[in-house]
Design an enzyme around this catalytic site. Structure first.
Site, mmCIF file in Angstrom:
data_model
loop_
_atom_site.group_PDB
_atom_site.id
_atom_site.type_symbol
_atom_site.label_atom_id
_atom_site.label_comp_id
_atom_site.label_asym_id
_atom_site.label_seq_id
_atom_site.Cartn_x
_atom_site.Cartn_y
_atom_site.Cartn_z
ATOM 1 N N LYS A 175 0.767 -1.075 0.078
ATOM 2 C CA LYS A 175 0.044 -0.101 -0.088
ATOM 3 C C LYS A 175 0.721 1.275 -0.110
ATOM 4 C CE LYS A 175 -2.414 -1.362 3.542
ATOM 5 N NZ LYS A 175 -2.086 -2.798 3.607
ATOM 6 N N THR A 176 1.829 1.326 0.953
ATOM 7 C CA THR A 176 2.630 2.530 0.984
ATOM 8 C C THR A 176 3.464 2.775 -0.471
ATOM 9 O OG1 THR A 176 2.950 2.215 3.179
ATOM 10 C CG2 THR A 176 4.504 3.564 2.262
ATOM 11 N N ASP A 217 -1.292 6.713 6.184
ATOM 12 C CA ASP A 217 -1.567 5.377 6.461
ATOM 13 C C ASP A 217 -2.158 5.045 7.608
ATOM 14 O OD1 ASP A 217 -0.743 2.807 6.361
ATOM 15 O OD2 ASP A 217 1.198 2.943 7.246
ATOM 16 N N THR A 235 -5.900 -1.197 6.873
ATOM 17 C CA THR A 235 -5.968 -2.636 6.959
ATOM 18 C C THR A 235 -7.281 -3.156 7.638
ATOM 19 O OG1 THR A 235 -5.040 -2.378 9.341
ATOM 20 C CG2 THR A 235 -3.225 -2.758 7.606
ATOM 21 N N ARG A 245 6.499 -7.998 1.675
ATOM 22 C CA ARG A 245 7.250 -7.512 2.964
ATOM 23 C C ARG A 245 7.840 -8.525 3.599
ATOM 24 N NH1 ARG A 245 3.985 -3.999 7.086
ATOM 25 N NH2 ARG A 245 3.936 -2.644 5.451
#
Length: 346
Positions: A71-72, A116, A165, A224
């Protein structure tokens, strides 16, 4: 007098800069480089191309999905492909309407604002964001009580990219103001192998296909985690003098050392499964009881451990509590004939 070793501040700074450079190199800089999420990439590309052709800021974007799926990185790509600067913040850091007002009023025209964990913003800030997203304006209250006055403040047009999330925690008025909502999915094994191959190339670690597949298999469908495990494999190769080439045995040895088993379960995952299977005979067991048993916070088990165990079919959630499935018994090497009967009865 004993000699005292003084840390070399310059060397430490160089090391930090090197790590930051590596971290940046692992992040894709364009949608073309981004691996996986094919549908989302196509949708974003269309949105960005339309905004560029019409010479306007892109519509507001909400990126929803589990942690670690990019997402980032996608927010950074949105800014890069729009030719705009990126301003980063987070929901927990915006706890007052004034915090958001200061952030929004400092934006320059066309800037991309990334928030975020947007679902963790304060309610007062969320309500201010409604008007900012829709009309590029905020109302600032001056004074208190009967003498309070609302002063409108125009904002520069901007694109908000929110990441969450837990999209279900966002109020409907906020969620409806996003022009596009992207739902990111977990990666399959082939996509994760491609992620590992790309990252290994940038870390200058040679991985044969079987070694890439081994890391991908233990990465829980999450890029990740794949990158984190790859860096631990790199450390293992450096310390054990293996050079820059890793065999499957090296990958297995490195990840076993860090308690990551063949399907990606770590120490806490197995502790939770062991508690349900052995201590509570397969369940059902309440979340708080389970948390006390393994010595961990209930929120950690619910948000970090449980989703993966449920997704791979090792744990079930019932009105009476958590239960272990026959597959969990098999993975732990515990006879599960009784477990199959208990599971079918629930």
């Amino acid at each position: 007098m004993d000699d005292v070793t003084v840390p070399n501040v310059v060397d430490a700074q160089v090391a930090d800069d090197s790590e930051l450079a590596i971290e940046g190199a692992l992040r894709p800089s364009s949608l073309g480089e981004f691996i996986g999420q094919h549908k989302v990439r196509g949708q974003l590309q269309l949105l960005l191309d339309a905004a560029r052709m019409q010479q306007r800021p892109a519509d507001h974007i909400l990126l929803a999905g589990p942690p670690g799926l990019g997402k980032t990185t996608l927010a950074m790509i949105v800014a890069h492909e729009s030719g705009r600067t990126l301003r980063l913040s987070s929901g927990p850091a915006i706890q007052h309407a004034g915090d958001l007002a200061a952030l929004l009023s400092s934006l320059v025209p066309g800037e991309v604002l990334f928030i975020d964990e947007i679902h963790r913003m304060a309610r007062s800030a969320e309500e201010m964001l409604y008007l900012a997203m829709e009309d590029f304006r905020i109302d600032i209250m001056v004074g208190k009580g009967a003498g309070a006055t609302s002063i409108p403040l125009d904002l520069a047009p901007f694109t908000l990219v929110g990441a969450t999330t837990r999209s279900g925690l966002l109020p409907n008025p906020l969620r409806d103001r996003f022009g596009f909502t992207a739902h990111l999915e977990f990666y399959d094994a082939e996509e994760l192998e491609a992620v590992v191959a790309r990252s290994a190339d940038r870390l200058e670690v040679f991985l044969p296909p079987a070694a890439r597949a081994e890391i991908a298999r233990r990465s829980r469908g999450t890029p990740r985690i794949a990158n984190r495990l790859l860096r631990r494999v790199r450390d293992y190769l450096v310390v054990h003098g293996r050079g820059e080439e890793a065999a499957v045995a090296d990958v297995s040895a490195a990840l076993d050392l860090y308690d990551v088993d063949a399907i990606g379960l770590d120490r806490l995952d197995r502790a939770v499964l062991e508690a349900v299977v052995r201590r509570f005979r397969g369940g059902p067991v309440g979340l708080n009881t389970l948390a006390v048993t393994v010595g961990e916070e209930a929120e950690t088990i619910e948000s970090v451990v449980e989703p993966y165990l449920v997704r791979i079919g090792f744990m079930g959630r019932t009105p009476r509590g958590r239960i272990a499935t026959p597959e969990a018994y098999t993975h732990l090497g515990v006879p599960h004939a009784e477990a199959a009967l208990r599971f079918d009865d629930l």
